[in-house]
Design a protein around this motif. Structure first.
Motif, short mmCIF file in Angstrom:
data_model
loop_
_atom_site.label_atom_id
_atom_site.label_comp_id
_atom_site.label_asym_id
_atom_site.label_seq_id
_atom_site.Cartn_x
_atom_site.Cartn_y
_atom_site.Cartn_z
N PRO A 236 -4.55 13.82 -8.33
CA PRO A 236 -4.91 13.45 -6.96
C PRO A 236 -3.84 13.92 -5.99
CG PRO A 236 -5.32 11.61 -8.43
CD PRO A 236 -4.62 12.66 -9.24
N PRO A 237 -4.21 14.46 -4.83
CA PRO A 237 -3.21 15.04 -3.92
C PRO A 237 -2.31 13.96 -3.31
CG PRO A 237 -5.37 14.99 -2.88
CD PRO A 237 -5.58 14.59 -4.31
N LEU A 238 -1.12 14.40 -2.94
CA LEU A 238 -0.20 13.53 -2.21
C LEU A 238 -0.44 13.75 -0.72
CD1 LEU A 238 2.27 11.61 -2.19
CD2 LEU A 238 3.71 13.65 -2.11
N THR A 239 -0.98 12.74 -0.05
CA THR A 239 -1.30 12.85 1.36
C THR A 239 -0.08 12.48 2.19
OG1 THR A 239 -3.60 12.27 0.89
CG2 THR A 239 -2.86 12.08 3.18
N ALA A 241 0.06 13.69 5.68
CA ALA A 241 -0.25 13.83 7.10
C ALA A 241 -0.10 12.50 7.82
CB ALA A 241 -1.67 14.37 7.28
N THR A 242 -0.38 11.40 7.12
CA THR A 242 -0.09 10.05 7.61
C THR A 242 0.75 9.36 6.56
OG1 THR A 242 -2.12 9.18 6.63
CG2 THR A 242 -2.23 9.90 8.92
N LEU A 243 1.71 8.56 7.02
CA LEU A 243 2.68 7.97 6.10
C LEU A 243 2.52 6.46 6.00
CD1 LEU A 243 5.74 10.05 7.30
CD2 LEU A 243 4.50 10.33 5.15
N GLY A 244 1.44 5.91 6.57
CA GLY A 244 1.23 4.47 6.51
C GLY A 244 0.89 4.02 5.10
N THR A 245 0.96 2.70 4.90
CA THR A 245 0.68 2.13 3.58
C THR A 245 -0.77 2.34 3.20
OG1 THR A 245 2.31 0.40 4.07
CG2 THR A 245 0.84 0.04 2.20
N PRO A 246 -1.06 2.95 2.04
CA PRO A 246 -2.46 3.16 1.63
C PRO A 246 -3.10 1.85 1.18
CG PRO A 246 -0.98 3.91 -0.09
CD PRO A 246 -0.10 3.52 1.06
N GLU A 247 -4.40 1.77 1.35
CA GLU A 247 -5.16 0.61 0.90
C GLU A 247 -5.69 0.89 -0.50
OE1 GLU A 247 -5.57 -2.29 2.21
OE2 GLU A 247 -4.48 -1.90 4.06
N ALA A 411 1.38 -3.86 -10.53
CA ALA A 411 1.82 -4.58 -9.33
C ALA A 411 0.87 -4.42 -8.15
CB ALA A 411 3.24 -4.13 -8.95
N PRO A 412 0.33 -3.21 -7.85
CA PRO A 412 -0.61 -3.12 -6.71
C PRO A 412 -1.83 -4.00 -6.87
CG PRO A 412 0.16 -0.94 -7.33
CD PRO A 412 0.64 -1.87 -8.39
N LEU A 413 -2.24 -4.31 -8.10
CA LEU A 413 -3.39 -5.18 -8.30
C LEU A 413 -3.10 -6.62 -7.89
CD1 LEU A 413 -4.65 -3.91 -11.78
CD2 LEU A 413 -5.20 -3.06 -9.51
N LEU A 414 -1.80 -6.96 -7.85
CA LEU A 414 -1.42 -8.30 -7.39
C LEU A 414 -1.57 -8.43 -5.88
CD1 LEU A 414 1.85 -8.89 -9.46
CD2 LEU A 414 -0.27 -10.19 -9.66
N VAL A 428 -3.51 5.45 -8.24
CA VAL A 428 -2.56 6.57 -8.33
C VAL A 428 -1.98 6.88 -6.96
CG1 VAL A 428 -2.34 9.03 -8.85
CG2 VAL A 428 -3.62 7.54 -10.40
N ASP A 429 -2.83 6.91 -5.93
CA ASP A 429 -2.35 7.17 -4.57
C ASP A 429 -1.32 6.13 -4.15
OD1 ASP A 429 -4.00 9.35 -4.41
OD2 ASP A 429 -5.61 8.30 -3.35
N THR A 430 -1.60 4.87 -4.43
CA THR A 430 -0.69 3.79 -4.06
C THR A 430 0.63 3.93 -4.79
OG1 THR A 430 -2.55 2.31 -3.64
CG2 THR A 430 -0.40 1.30 -3.96
N LEU A 431 0.59 4.26 -6.09
CA LEU A 431 1.82 4.40 -6.86
C LEU A 431 2.65 5.58 -6.36
CD1 LEU A 431 0.37 3.72 -10.40
CD2 LEU A 431 1.96 2.27 -9.16
N CYS A 432 1.98 6.68 -5.99
CA CYS A 432 2.72 7.83 -5.44
C CYS A 432 3.40 7.45 -4.13
CB CYS A 432 1.77 9.00 -5.23
SG CYS A 432 1.16 9.77 -6.75
N TRP A 433 2.75 6.62 -3.33
CA TRP A 433 3.35 6.20 -2.06
C TRP A 433 4.50 5.23 -2.30
CZ3 TRP A 433 4.22 1.79 0.73
CH2 TRP A 433 4.52 1.96 2.10
#
Length: 780
Positions: A236-239, A241-247, A411-414, A428-433
């Motif tokens: 999955p790509p590392l986005t 362009a915006t650096l805010g917290t992913p949902e 942890a993100p599931l918590l 995966v996106d959340t962990l990369c961030w």
């Protein structure tokens, strides 16, 4: 901001911090506290080292990395006296634009300052609270905190959408694409003479730099942008362009929290059943150990065939059972038939008490063992760099970081509502961030396989954490209270155990749920499992009834059990079967003589002596109702049963002997110490001790304040000590010990006796200093 103004050093900043702020710093960066630093200057020196900054960078999320890159970019060319900067918030915001909200920028700057990656540059100025009016400086090694060498989040591809980057890659020729694939598969840094600004623009490296697909680090070094590397690896790509917290979640799911817990409990019951099956199989036939250690793929396949489970499932069970000290290597006792005498993997003696525990306690033992397992069972069967297959329970599978990354994935599931599902790609996106330093680790397979194991352990269901899984991740593991909370959550999730079954006309027992321990033992004694699940089905056969009769049960006891526990009428055909098997069972009696066979019916014994079984175990008649054999009791019974007879075993008193095999066991070894994670931890009580010692060292090293002083020991020092004793004032002294090591101390004098100063320091309550070794002394 005047760059020539004298900058405030980190040691001064640390000295001005409160004890609470220092404690927070040492908790966030525990490497600074080991060994305890002697004063703020030593602490500052450690905090500015490249190795410590690299460890601190592990805690930065993608937004924090972007702010740090912007800070370094703004401070470029301002390094003086081991410092870079000063940099204001506006300098950072101007480089990030609208990719990150200003409130987020302020929060990251405060976090960087709290961890001493940067600090307020005002020399002697009061602490500023408005970030707009604050300017920060940092150490010259600050770039070590970045997960990459270049400023990738400010580079030419930082604001380019992934689809456009993919289009650029598709348009490449073979040679440039080959170069990028090499960097994507290995280290992201590469060296080439074509990296220089004046290199041939037609060279592949120069063209890739011009397209932004490579970033120039220096005249001979280039770096592959992480956005490009993930696309080349098919992840999955590392986005950026915006650096805010992913949902990580798209909203509420189709299942409620109770449904999620029920699904997890169902998986846990299946896990416990399969673990019991594996223990039984390995107990009967212990698994051979490879010469290199571990459990080979061939043995795993044998166990999978014997248990009817997939190989991956067997690999997970062996690793978890071994981690729970229920499976280990040793000399099996008793030794199986035809055993070579070597060590093998077999159940430990601790497995028998565990099998009789309640399901919630067995579940907790396996789940807790998996969470702290320093290995990844899903890698069993993979190959290492040398092409060798990774075996279960082998040292090659060891990874001390496995427990940490396992918790990071869950942890993100918590952070989402209990019944809100999270897709693997979103996770995966959340962990990369959250952990950009570990980008190469967060692959679909790495995350997906970890989630699969969590599902099989009953900790995740329908893409959500179950209640017990949530409790296991958040409860304290340092005391029994946390374990009790987890056990209570698991007990609530598990269905209520049943104490009955339904007898079917086809001689099967249908059990509508998990059985009580007592009922499970009774059912498993008289029937064989035919299908498991939420409702299990057991089949009664002649072999299963004979097994029950071998334990000393009578036919009438079996019929009574069926009638008392069944919620449906017992078919007459089943009653006839039980009575018939019971009538024939035990007509032959095998004893220990090395063994003997006796029978009240001479015709039946004569039939035995003329059968192939008699030749197989060398039976010979002593009388019309007695025969003997040199084979063991177990061998004689098995031979007779293979040839259609129904013997029972008896002891020297004539009582029936339970012939069921409990399997081999090995001693249970002491639990191994948990692997130390890459980042050390510091206990809360130790933090305050380190802070107290740091403050004491600062007081001892403080410059003279104009108080009464003396140089060297002797009469002047004695006089000052007497003054301190009369006034109750502490003294600061310089001291050289017998080994020539110099040190400084703040002492509260208690007595002066025989040329020795007796008193207390911040570290010790009772110390002694020889007067002739005191180099200087000051009354505070």
């Amino acid at each position: 901001m005047n760059p020539d103004r004298p900058q405030r050093g980190l040691a001064e900043t640390l000295a001005d911090r409160s004890d609470e702020q220092l404690a927070q710093l040492l908790t966030a960066r525990p490497d600074l506290a080991s060994p305890p630093p002697r004063g703020s200057a030593v602490l500052a020196q450690r905090a500015l080292s490249a190795s410590s900054l690299a460890l601190a960078g592990d805690a930065l999320d993608l937004a924090g990395v972007a702010v740090l890159e912007a800070f370094l970019d703004a401070a470029a060319g301002t390094d003086r006296h081991d410092l870079i900067g000063p940099v204001t918030r506006d300098d950072v915001v101007s480089r990030l634009g609208r990719r990150l909200r200003r409130a987020e920028v302020d929060a990251r700057l405060r976090a960087l300052e709290a961890q001493c990656l940067i600090w307020d540059s005002g020399a002697g100025a009061p602490k500023r609270t408005d970030p707009k009016k604050t300017a920060w400086v940092g150490g010259i090694h600050l770039a070590a905190a970045l997960p990459w060498r270049g400023h990738q989040l400010l580079g030419p591809l930082a604001t380019v959408p992934p689809d456009e980057i993919r289009a650029l890659l598709d348009d490449l020729d073979d040679r440039p694409r080959e170069l990028l694939d090499t960097l994507a598969a290995g280290p992201a840094l590469g060296r080439s003479r074509d990296a220089a600004p004046d290199a041939d623009p037609a060279a592949p490296v120069s063209r890739l730099i011009a397209a932004g697909l490579l970033l120039r680090i220096d005249e001979q070094t280039v770096e592959l942008p992480p956005m490009v590397g993930r696309l080349l690896r098919g992840e999955p790509p590392l986005t950026t362009a915006t650096l805010g917290t992913p949902e990580p979640t798209a909203g509420p799911g189709r299942f409620g929290a109770d449904d999620v817990d029920a699904a997890g409990a169902g998986e846990a019951l299946e896990l416990l059943r399969h673990a019991g099956d594996l223990v039984d199989v390995v107990g009967r036939t212990p698994a051979t150990i490879l010469k290199s250690g571990g459990l080979g793929i061939r043995e795993l396949r044998r166990l999978a065939k014997a248990t009817g489970l997939p190989v991956a499932r067997v690999g997970l069970l062996t690793e978890v059972l071994a981690a729970a000290r229920l499976l280990d290597a040793g000399l099996p006792d008793p030794e199986p038939a035809d055993w070579s005498g070597d060590e093998a993997f077999a159940p430990t003696v601790a497995v028998d008490p565990w099998l009789h525990l309640g399901p919630e306690r067995r579940w907790h033992a396996l789940a807790a063992a998996w969470l702290e397992l320093p290995r990844r069972p899903w890698q069993i069967g993979d190959t290492d760099r040398d092409g060798n297959t990774l075996a279960a329970l082998s040292s090659e599978l060891f990874d001390a970081s496995a427990p940490l990354t396992r918790r990071q994935i869950l942890a993100p599931l918590l952070d989402v509502p209990p019944a809100a599902p999270v897709e693997t790609e979103a996770l995966v996106d959340t962990l990369c961030w959250r952990h950009p330093r570990q980008l190469r680790r967060w692959t679909r397979r790495f995350v997906g396989e970890t989630l699969r194991e969590a599902r099989e352990l009953g900790l995740v269901a329908h893409g959500c954490l179950t209640g017990p899984g949530r409790m296991l991740l958040t409860a304290s593991t340092e005391d029994d209270e946390g374990a009790a909370e987890v056990l209570a959550a698991m007990d609530r999730a598990l269905p209520e155990p049943v104490d009955h079954f339904l007898v079917q006309a086809d001689l099967t027992l249908m059990v509508p749920g998990p059985m009580t321990v007592e009922l499970a033992e009774q059912v498993q004694a008289i029937a064989d499992l035919e299908s498991g699940g939420a409702a299990s089905v057991y089949r009664i056969s002649e072999d299963s009834l004979r097994r029950a009769l071998d334990t000393g049960r009578s036919g009438s006891e079996i019929v009574t059990l069926l009638e008392s526990r069944s919620r449906t009428p017992v078919p007459q055909s089943l009653t006839y079967l039980v009575e018939d098997v019971a009538r024939r069972h035990g007509s032959l009696r095998v004893g220990v003589a090395s063994s003997f066979v006796r029978c009240e019916d001479p015709a039946l014994l004569a039939a035995v002596l003329t059968s192939e079984a008699a030749a197989e175990v060398s039976l010979r008649a002593l009388a019309s109702t007695v025969a003997v054999s040199a084979a063991s009791l177990r061998e004689v019974v098995d031979a007779l049963r293979r040839h259609g007879f129904a013997p029972a075993g008896e002891d020297s008193t004539g009582a029936l002997v339970d012939l069921r095999s409990r399997g081999s066991r090995v001693p249970a070894r002491a639990a191994s110490p948990r692997p130390r994670p890459r980042r050390a931890r510091i206990a809360p009580g130790q933090v305050q001790t380190v802070v107290d010692r740091l403050r004491a060292a600062d007081r001892a090293d403080a410059p003279p304040t104009g108080s009464v002083r003396a140089a060297g020991g002797g009469e002047s020092a004695s006089a000052l000590i007497q003054l301190a004793l009369r006034t109750g004032r502490p003294v600061r002294l310089g001291y050289v010990d017998a080994h020539g090591a110099a040190s400084r101390h703040v002492v509260r004098p208690r007595a002066l006796h025989a040329g020795h100063l007796l008193g207390a320091t911040d570290d010790e309550a009772d110390v002694s200093f020889s007067l002739h070794r005191i180099t200087h002394l000051e009354v505070l």
